[in-house]
Motif scaffolding. Structure first.
Motif: not given
Length: 846
Positions: A770-788
């Motif tokens: 789960x941590x692999x999915x969480x790190x990949x998916x959550x960070x990518x979504x935040x970056x996509x929407x500009x919340x660096x």
């Protein structure tokens, strides 16, 4: 009752093996008595009673005609009172009672009386009752459990109706929902059916048999019909053409014939002695429950195998050698013979095996490529070891064993020797096998198994941290000459034989592939892919190719296919060629393995056909035809069938398997249709919805994917993989949404909570982290929407967890994600390549 010697031999052999399916018609109840002490009325006698109760003159009309004529005269209750008087509280006759001193594979009855519920005499088996009109079908259980199936209903449960009239017959024929009739047709082909007291004019069974392809001159095996009728020459010839032997006699005479030929009955223990070769001393020590577990264990007797090899004819040995060298899986008989070559790597394997057993290691694994010869080498090494070490006992554990733990416990009970348990393919035993192996601590038991190199690296190794498998390498130059000798002895290859020995060696050396491919290319002087393509295209017709595809898919799934399921799947889609003729046309390409399941010659053969020859439409047709064979079982399917059938069901629905082939053929929507066809039938099956949802995520339909995954949770709320998959898709959808609005934030929040909960609960020996999915998916979504800022804060949190997990388990996915998150937190570089529509967390989810 007169029985020809040949028929007698076959019927008794089937009885001894517990392979007889009993089917009771009206005549089987004729000598039982109803609650009034009268003979149970059947057929014309019942028709007469119903007609008289309706005030009609009876002229010998058959029961169905009388029921139709009286349907507007007698009320439903009046008819029910007659049936209750005749068929509830029936006392079974002594000859009917005596049947249950024997072990049967299954019992079907067309009668609705409750005689079988009222048995009081000695019974060889426990009994489990099914009402064919309301119950889903079930697979046969161990020999200690007898399924009794009321095909036409049960008089003690009138609320579930009956099949008595022509209208009722017609209705059930059209419904295609009488699952036990489908199962009865399968059993008819697979085992030895014995019909008692029936004319075999039963229309639903006839329809199912016709659908399953029971044709004239079928080679499906003998069936027996026992009636007191004197049959006309035409009727007898018609039965014989379908492989049905008529024995003139009634139930009483058949019961007496059994008592004479198999005195004292036939218990499950007797059947076990016939099928699994346990000693008398071991058999005497077994309890009733032990016998059911022992059914899945086979002692492997090296000396006995050598004696069998010495007795087989040169022709049979040549056939064994030819099939083995052409790619069919090895058997213990082949491994004990001089057919396989003892490859150079086998010597090192034997030394490692010795050390593992002598050190009392719980698990010894041999890895290698598909087609490398590792399985044969392991079996040869095991036989050689136990021949030289008489204090060691070798057992083969069937891959469809119900409880591995019980099997291990039973072995310790029945043997005081050091024990080796051979398990053919570790892949089939799943994640729970680790716990079973842990139970062997302190016992003189070593489990020996094989695994594909990639599967061990990517999935299985984390279940057994610290265990180093033996890697079985491809054949080497020292193996060339003995391999050439075997090819010349067993495989007809004129061009290869005409070559000089140096030229033959050159042929083997030129194929830098697995052993299986190299042998085929050497003998046929052509590329492996061309050989297989030509062989497939030269099959006589589309029906034969369809049967090969049916068996081939099951071969790729590594479990093969039962004879009965192959019949049914083929009947769903074939056009004209009878099953037996199609199977005959596949001689040398499809065979029956030791576990009595059909396999195509080798997975490598059919994988080439699948990837390079057939269309996706053909693949889809075959997948759906096999899936339909599961509709008769209770949901969830994986809990209603054995391990092999469960594995095949999972494979057929696997989203990766379907997606990869649909993508290759540019048929992604057609792939969706495989799932959508079964939305009603499999609506309560969580695994079905899980794979459906993941397929939709693969093709980019994320909204529908989330809907399907929520349905999976509704159907099977205890499956952690579904929550993980749902969270992964929610993060993908959040990333792809154009706005960072309340909906997007809600998707992210729900997914993050779920994955953190999964991460806290999951151990380190899992397939997906789960941590692999969480790190990949959550960070990518935040970056996509500009919340660096939030992305870096969460990145630091996730890096700590990934680093902690990386110390505990060796996983490329964890290492890659940890490095990726570290670069982002320290350098601000995320560097993810975006592939639209794919599950970018890399999740497999079953």
């Amino acid at each position: 009752m007169n029985v020809a010697d040949e028929d007698r031999g076959y019927l008794l052999a089937s009885m001894r093996a517990g392979e007889v399916v009993l089917v009771l018609g009206a005549g089987a109840s004729a000598t039982s008595t109803n609650r009034g002490g009268e003979a149970v009325k059947v057929g014309l006698a019942l028709a007469k009673k119903i007609a008289e109760r309706a005030g009609l003159n009876y002229g010998g009309e058959k029961l169905t005609d009388v029921l139709s004529a009286t349907s507007r005269i007698l009320s439903k209750k009046q008819l029910q009172d007659i049936l209750t008087h005749e068929y509830v509280g029936v006392k079974p006759s002594p000859e009917l009672e005596r049947l249950f001193q024997y072990t049967w594979k299954r019992l079907y009855t067309w009668n609705i009386d409750d005689a079988l519920l009222n048995l009081t005499g000695k019974s060889a088996q426990r009994r489990r009752f099914y009402n064919g009109l309301i119950d889903k079908a079930a697979e046969p259980e161990e020999n200690g459990q007898l399924h009794i199936v009321y095909l036409h209903g049960d008089a003690t449960k009138p609320e579930h109706s009956f099949i008595l009239t022509e209208t009722e017959y017609s209705s059930w024929l059209k419904s295609d929902k009488h699952f036990w009739y489908q199962r009865a047709a399968q059993d008819y082909f697979t085992f030895c059916p014995v019909f008692i007291g029936s004319t075999l004019d039963e229309p639903i069974l006839s329809a199912e048999l016709e659908r399953a392809g029971r044709e004239l001159n079928s080679t499906a095996g003998r069936a027996f019909l026992i009636t007191p009728d004197v049959l006309s020459p035409i009727k007898r010839a018609s039965l014989e053409a379908r492989g049905i032997v008529h024995l003139q006699g009634a139930l009483e005479e058949f019961s007496a014939w059994l008592a004479k030929n198999l005195p004292g009955g036939r218990s499950p223990k007797d059947v076990l002695a016939t099928n699994n070769s346990f000693s008398d001393q071991v058999l005497d020590s077994l309890t009733r429950d032990d016998i059911q577990t022992a059914h899945f264990l086979r002692p492997v007797d090296a000396l006995g195998l050598h004696q069998r090899i010495a007795r087989i004819s040169p022709g049979d040995k040549a056939r064994l050698g030819r099939e083995f060298l052409r790619g069919f899986p090895p058997s213990w008989l082949v491994a004990a013979s001089d057919i396989p070559v003892k490859l150079e790597a086998t010597t090192a394997l034997l030394e490692q095996l010795k050390r593992a057993v002598e050190n009392n290691e719980r698990l010894f694994i041999v890895t290698g490529q598909a087609g490398s010869g590792k399985t044969t080498a392991v079996m040869m090494a095991l036989l050689q070891y136990v021949e030289k070490n008489k204090e060691v006992a070798l057992f083969d554990l069937s891959s469809d064993v119900r409880s591995i733990k019980r099997a291990f416990n039973l072995l310790r009970k029945i043997s005081n020797k050091k024990i080796i348990i051979y398990i053919g393919d570790l892949f089939l035993f799943g994640d729970g096998f680790r716990e079973d192996i842990d139970g062997l601590v302190g016992r003189d038991i070593t489990v020996v198994s094989t695994a594909r190199s990639g599967e061990w690296r990517d999935r299985l190794s984390r279940q057994f941290p610290g265990l180093e498998p033996f890697l079985f390498q491809r054949f080497v130059r020292k193996d060339f000459d003995p391999l050439i000798d075997r090819l010349i002895e067993y495989v007809p290859a004129p061009r290869f034989r005409q070559l000089s020995r140096p030229e033959q060696r050159k042929k083997l050396a030129s194929s830098d592939s697995q052993l299986l491919i190299a042998l085929r290319e050497a003998t046929e002087s052509s590329n492996f892919s061309d050989i297989i393509t030509n062989e497939f295209e030269k099959l006589p017709d589309d029906d034969t190719r369809l049967l090969l595809m049916i068996v081939g898919i099951a071969t790729i799934a590594r479990v093969g296919m039962s004879k009965e399921a192959a019949y049914e799947a083929y009947a769903n889609i074939s056009k004209s060629r009878p099953f037996d003729e199609a199977l005959d046309a596949l001689s040398g390409i499809v065979s029956v393995a030791d576990n009595r399941r059909f396999y195509a010659r080798h997975e490598l053969y059919f994988r080439h056909i699948l990837e390079n020859v057939i269309s996706f439409s053909e693949l889809s047709l075959v997948i759906r035809s096999i899936l339909k064979t599961y509709l008769k079982y209770e949901i969830p399917i994986v809990r209603s069938v054995n391990r092999l059938e469960s594995t095949l069901f999972r494979f057929l629905l696997n989203h990766d398997f379907i997606y990869e082939h649909a993508k290759q053929h540019r048929e992604l929507e057609h792939g969706r249709n495989i799932y959508s066809e079964f939305e009603v039938e499999f609506q309560l099956d969580g695994h079905y919805w899980l794979q459906y949802g993941l397929y939709l995520a693969e093709i980019g339909d994320l909204h529908s994917a989330i809907d399907m995954l929520r349905r999976s949770i509704q159907a099977y709320p205890d499956n952690p993989y579904v929550f993980h998959a749902l969270a992964s898709v929610q993060l993908q959808l959040a990333r792809e949404r154009p706005n960072y609005d309340a909906v997007t934030k809600s998707l992210i929040d729900e997914a993050v909570r779920s994955l953190k909960l999964r991460d806290a609960k999951s151990g380190i020996e899992v397939d997906e982290y789960p941590i692999v999915t969480l790190a990949n998916g959550h960070i990518a979504a935040l970056i996509k929407h500009g919340d660096l800022g939030a992305a870096k804060a969460y990145g630091a949190e996730y890096f700590d967890r990934l680093q902690q997990l990386d110390r505990q388990v060796n996983s490329p996915a964890i290492q890659h994600t940890k490095d990726k998150v570290f670069r982002f937190v320290t350098l601000g570089q995320w560097g993810e390549k975006h592939h639209s529509g794919r599950n970018r967390s890399g999740m497999g989810f079953g």
